[in-house]
Design a protein around this motif. Structure first.
Motif, PDB file in Angstrom:
ATOM      1  N   SER A 107     -14.944  -9.045 -39.557  1.00  0.00           N
ATOM      2  CA  SER A 107     -15.821  -9.815 -38.675  1.00  0.00           C
ATOM      3  C   SER A 107     -15.362  -9.677 -37.231  1.00  0.00           C
ATOM      4  CB  SER A 107     -15.826 -11.295 -39.067  1.00  0.00           C
ATOM      5  OG  SER A 107     -14.558 -11.875 -38.823  1.00  0.00           O
ATOM      6  N   ARG A 108     -16.272  -9.982 -36.310  1.00  0.00           N
ATOM      7  CA  ARG A 108     -15.909  -9.953 -34.899  1.00  0.00           C
ATOM      8  C   ARG A 108     -14.818 -10.975 -34.590  1.00  0.00           C
ATOM      9  NH1 ARG A 108     -21.682 -10.304 -32.043  1.00  0.00           N
ATOM     10  NH2 ARG A 108     -21.840 -11.861 -33.674  1.00  0.00           N
ATOM     11  N   ALA A 109     -14.884 -12.127 -35.254  1.00  0.00           N
ATOM     12  CA  ALA A 109     -13.870 -13.153 -35.018  1.00  0.00           C
ATOM     13  C   ALA A 109     -12.488 -12.644 -35.411  1.00  0.00           C
ATOM     14  CB  ALA A 109     -14.212 -14.414 -35.806  1.00  0.00           C
ATOM     15  N   ARG A 110     -12.422 -11.897 -36.519  1.00  0.00           N
ATOM     16  CA  ARG A 110     -11.143 -11.350 -36.975  1.00  0.00           C
ATOM     17  C   ARG A 110     -10.628 -10.300 -35.991  1.00  0.00           C
ATOM     18  NH1 ARG A 110      -6.283 -11.993 -38.897  1.00  0.00           N
ATOM     19  NH2 ARG A 110      -5.527 -10.248 -40.153  1.00  0.00           N
ATOM     20  N   VAL A 111     -11.528  -9.460 -35.500  1.00  0.00           N
ATOM     21  CA  VAL A 111     -11.125  -8.449 -34.514  1.00  0.00           C
ATOM     22  C   VAL A 111     -10.625  -9.132 -33.248  1.00  0.00           C
ATOM     23  CG1 VAL A 111     -11.878  -6.476 -33.137  1.00  0.00           C
ATOM     24  CG2 VAL A 111     -12.761  -6.785 -35.458  1.00  0.00           C
ATOM     25  N   SER A 112     -11.330 -10.175 -32.822  1.00  0.00           N
ATOM     26  CA  SER A 112     -10.918 -10.922 -31.630  1.00  0.00           C
ATOM     27  C   SER A 112      -9.540 -11.524 -31.821  1.00  0.00           C
ATOM     28  CB  SER A 112     -11.933 -12.022 -31.321  1.00  0.00           C
ATOM     29  OG  SER A 112     -13.187 -11.485 -30.959  1.00  0.00           O
ATOM     30  N   ALA A 113      -9.275 -12.056 -33.024  1.00  0.00           N
ATOM     31  CA  ALA A 113      -7.980 -12.670 -33.300  1.00  0.00           C
ATOM     32  C   ALA A 113      -6.863 -11.636 -33.258  1.00  0.00           C
ATOM     33  CB  ALA A 113      -8.021 -13.358 -34.664  1.00  0.00           C
ATOM     34  N   ILE A 114      -7.139 -10.446 -33.779  1.00  0.00           N
ATOM     35  CA  ILE A 114      -6.123  -9.389 -33.791  1.00  0.00           C
ATOM     36  C   ILE A 114      -5.832  -8.896 -32.379  1.00  0.00           C
ATOM     37  CG2 ILE A 114      -5.655  -7.020 -34.524  1.00  0.00           C
ATOM     38  CD1 ILE A 114      -7.208  -7.636 -37.091  1.00  0.00           C
ATOM     39  N   ARG A 115      -6.902  -8.717 -31.584  1.00  0.00           N
ATOM     40  CA  ARG A 115      -6.723  -8.182 -30.238  1.00  0.00           C
ATOM     41  C   ARG A 115      -6.367  -9.242 -29.210  1.00  0.00           C
ATOM     42  NH1 ARG A 115     -10.191  -5.270 -27.200  1.00  0.00           N
ATOM     43  NH2 ARG A 115      -8.231  -4.789 -26.193  1.00  0.00           N
ATOM     44  N   GLY A 116      -6.668 -10.518 -29.529  1.00  0.00           N
ATOM     45  CA  GLY A 116      -6.333 -11.588 -28.600  1.00  0.00           C
ATOM     46  C   GLY A 116      -7.323 -11.774 -27.476  1.00  0.00           C
ATOM     47  N   VAL A 117      -8.501 -11.158 -27.591  1.00  0.00           N
ATOM     48  CA  VAL A 117      -9.557 -11.299 -26.585  1.00  0.00           C
ATOM     49  C   VAL A 117     -10.899 -11.372 -27.288  1.00  0.00           C
ATOM     50  CG1 VAL A 117      -8.338 -10.112 -24.717  1.00  0.00           C
ATOM     51  CG2 VAL A 117      -9.714  -8.788 -26.322  1.00  0.00           C
ATOM     52  N   ASN A 118     -11.908 -11.859 -26.578  1.00  0.00           N
ATOM     53  CA  ASN A 118     -13.271 -11.881 -27.110  1.00  0.00           C
ATOM     54  C   ASN A 118     -13.829 -10.464 -27.068  1.00  0.00           C
ATOM     55  OD1 ASN A 118     -16.180 -12.071 -27.224  1.00  0.00           O
ATOM     56  ND2 ASN A 118     -15.949 -14.262 -26.923  1.00  0.00           N
ATOM     57  N   VAL A 119     -14.246  -9.946 -28.218  1.00  0.00           N
ATOM     58  CA  VAL A 119     -14.685  -8.544 -28.295  1.00  0.00           C
ATOM     59  C   VAL A 119     -16.191  -8.412 -28.497  1.00  0.00           C
ATOM     60  CG1 VAL A 119     -12.458  -7.798 -29.205  1.00  0.00           C
ATOM     61  CG2 VAL A 119     -14.295  -8.421 -30.794  1.00  0.00           C
ATOM     62  N   ASP A 120     -16.961  -9.485 -28.292  1.00  0.00           N
ATOM     63  CA  ASP A 120     -18.400  -9.434 -28.547  1.00  0.00           C
ATOM     64  C   ASP A 120     -19.078  -8.311 -27.773  1.00  0.00           C
ATOM     65  OD1 ASP A 120     -18.026 -11.544 -30.181  1.00  0.00           O
ATOM     66  OD2 ASP A 120     -19.079 -13.019 -28.960  1.00  0.00           O
ATOM     67  N   GLY A 121     -18.790  -8.224 -26.469  1.00  0.00           N
ATOM     68  CA  GLY A 121     -19.423  -7.194 -25.644  1.00  0.00           C
ATOM     69  C   GLY A 121     -19.041  -5.793 -26.073  1.00  0.00           C
ATOM     70  N   VAL A 122     -17.764  -5.588 -26.363  1.00  0.00           N
ATOM     71  CA  VAL A 122     -17.295  -4.264 -26.782  1.00  0.00           C
ATOM     72  C   VAL A 122     -17.894  -3.887 -28.133  1.00  0.00           C
ATOM     73  CG1 VAL A 122     -15.275  -2.898 -27.386  1.00  0.00           C
ATOM     74  CG2 VAL A 122     -15.172  -4.461 -25.458  1.00  0.00           C
ATOM     75  N   MET A 123     -18.009  -4.857 -29.035  1.00  0.00           N
ATOM     76  CA  MET A 123     -18.606  -4.574 -30.341  1.00  0.00           C
ATOM     77  C   MET A 123     -20.066  -4.164 -30.192  1.00  0.00           C
ATOM     78  SD  MET A 123     -16.545  -4.810 -32.973  1.00  0.00           S
ATOM     79  CE  MET A 123     -17.501  -5.315 -34.406  1.00  0.00           C
ATOM     80  N   ARG A 124     -20.793  -4.817 -29.275  1.00  0.00           N
ATOM     81  CA  ARG A 124     -22.176  -4.410 -29.041  1.00  0.00           C
ATOM     82  C   ARG A 124     -22.245  -2.971 -28.553  1.00  0.00           C
ATOM     83  NH1 ARG A 124     -22.845  -9.904 -27.320  1.00  0.00           N
ATOM     84  NH2 ARG A 124     -22.275  -9.371 -25.172  1.00  0.00           N
ATOM     85  N   THR A 125     -21.294  -2.592 -27.709  1.00  0.00           N
ATOM     86  CA  THR A 125     -21.255  -1.212 -27.222  1.00  0.00           C
ATOM     87  C   THR A 125     -21.006  -0.239 -28.367  1.00  0.00           C
ATOM     88  OG1 THR A 125     -20.472  -1.855 -25.024  1.00  0.00           O
ATOM     89  CG2 THR A 125     -20.007   0.404 -25.731  1.00  0.00           C
ATOM     90  N   LEU A 126     -20.066  -0.562 -29.240  1.00  0.00           N
ATOM     91  CA  LEU A 126     -19.737   0.322 -30.370  1.00  0.00           C
ATOM     92  C   LEU A 126     -20.919   0.444 -31.333  1.00  0.00           C
ATOM     93  CD1 LEU A 126     -16.078  -0.839 -31.103  1.00  0.00           C
ATOM     94  CD2 LEU A 126     -16.820   1.223 -29.892  1.00  0.00           C
ATOM     95  N   VAL A 127     -21.637  -0.660 -31.547  1.00  0.00           N
ATOM     96  CA  VAL A 127     -22.819  -0.613 -32.407  1.00  0.00           C
ATOM     97  C   VAL A 127     -23.900   0.247 -31.764  1.00  0.00           C
ATOM     98  CG1 VAL A 127     -24.697  -1.974 -33.395  1.00  0.00           C
ATOM     99  CG2 VAL A 127     -22.349  -2.819 -33.533  1.00  0.00           C
ATOM    100  N   SER A 128     -24.124   0.073 -30.450  1.00  0.00           N
ATOM    101  CA  SER A 128     -25.157   0.850 -29.766  1.00  0.00           C
ATOM    102  C   SER A 128     -24.821   2.332 -29.742  1.00  0.00           C
ATOM    103  CB  SER A 128     -25.345   0.337 -28.335  1.00  0.00           C
ATOM    104  OG  SER A 128     -24.227   0.647 -27.520  1.00  0.00           O
ATOM    105  N   ARG A 129     -23.529   2.669 -29.771  1.00  0.00           N
ATOM    106  CA  ARG A 129     -23.109   4.076 -29.802  1.00  0.00           C
ATOM    107  C   ARG A 129     -23.205   4.670 -31.205  1.00  0.00           C
ATOM    108  NH1 ARG A 129     -19.525   5.672 -25.556  1.00  0.00           N
ATOM    109  NH2 ARG A 129     -20.022   4.438 -23.725  1.00  0.00           N
ATOM    110  N   GLY A 130     -23.455   3.829 -32.208  1.00  0.00           N
ATOM    111  CA  GLY A 130     -23.536   4.329 -33.579  1.00  0.00           C
ATOM    112  C   GLY A 130     -22.192   4.529 -34.234  1.00  0.00           C
ATOM    113  N   LEU A 131     -21.117   4.007 -33.629  1.00  0.00           N
ATOM    114  CA  LEU A 131     -19.782   4.163 -34.185  1.00  0.00           C
ATOM    115  C   LEU A 131     -19.439   3.057 -35.178  1.00  0.00           C
ATOM    116  CD1 LEU A 131     -17.982   5.075 -30.848  1.00  0.00           C
ATOM    117  CD2 LEU A 131     -18.473   6.636 -32.737  1.00  0.00           C
ATOM    118  N   VAL A 132     -20.073   1.903 -35.004  1.00  0.00           N
ATOM    119  CA  VAL A 132     -19.847   0.730 -35.866  1.00  0.00           C
ATOM    120  C   VAL A 132     -21.200   0.184 -36.292  1.00  0.00           C
ATOM    121  CG1 VAL A 132     -19.005  -1.653 -35.884  1.00  0.00           C
ATOM    122  CG2 VAL A 132     -17.626   0.139 -34.833  1.00  0.00           C
TER     123      VAL A 132
END
Length: 224
Positions: free
Chosen positions: A119-144
């Protein structure tokens, strides 16, 4: 002054936000469709008034031919781009495909690759930052891509795509290198991270400890 009077005065002193602007503000940052009851609990207005305001906003956007639309889909309300302007949106998204991923995006992609489905929340917890914007970018690129929901929390899960495998030159996730041999001892972890990430890491770590626990990263990646 009695307790009842004090409570009444306190209640009257609480400002009531205008309904429509409050709904617009909440829906602007919502990642998933929101039902009227959930929105009512946030904006502090009756559910019936919220439902009426949502319909009125949707009709208003259509009458004004705005580039976005407010739709009630699957029992929840959410903003969508209007179909008539799909060409402009597509051109913008495709143009963004040419930009290189930032370090933040690469780190987020690595977490998804090794922890998927996650989940995005789990990724955020691992990285220590809010990753919502970056995740949207990765989805739009077709990588995630989305990969169902967590049975316990109901959170949306994500995993890497076949396009991701093509881009890194492997045929399956089994070919990803093992992480364990590259992980340092706990005593040396801070030094290793500093060496890998470059100067300024220690300063950023101290700032993170003294400031907000989940700073937000940019929603998009700059072109190079």
């Amino acid at each position: 002054m009695t307790q009842e009077t004090e409570a009444a005065v306190a209640e009257e002193s609480v400002p009531v936000l205008p309904l429509r602007p409050a709904l617009e503000a909440v829906l602007m940052v919502a990642d998933e469709p929101q039902d009227a009851m959930a929105l009512a609990s946030v904006v502090g207005h009756p559910v019936a008034d919220v439902e009426e305001a949502l319909v009125a906003l949707s009709q208003e956007y259509t009458a004004q031919d705005r580039g976005f639309d407010l739709r009630n889909v699957a029992g929840g309300w959410r903003y969508y781009t209007r179909e008539a302007y799909a060409g402009a949106v597509e051109a913008f998204v495709l143009d963004g495909q040419q930009a290189r991923l930032t370090q933040a995006a690469l780190e987020t992609l690595a977490v998804v690759a090794y922890k998927q489905p996650v989940s995005r929340a789990r990724v955020s917890a691992i990285r220590g930052v809010n990753v919502d914007g970056v995740m949207r970018t990765l989805v739009s690129r077709g990588l995630v891509a989305p990969s169902g929901t967590d049975e316990t929390s109901g959170a949306h899960l994500y995993r890497t795509t076949r396009y991701f495998l093509e881009r890194i030159g492997v045929t399956s996730l089994d070919e990803l290198p093992e992480l364990a041999p590259y992980l340092p001892d706990m005593d040396d972890l801070e030094d290793e991270l500093s060496a890998l990430a470059g100067p300024g890491v220690e300063e950023k770590a101290r700032a993170a400890e003294n400031g907000p626990s989940s700073p937000t990263e940019p929603d998009s990646e700059p072109a190079h």
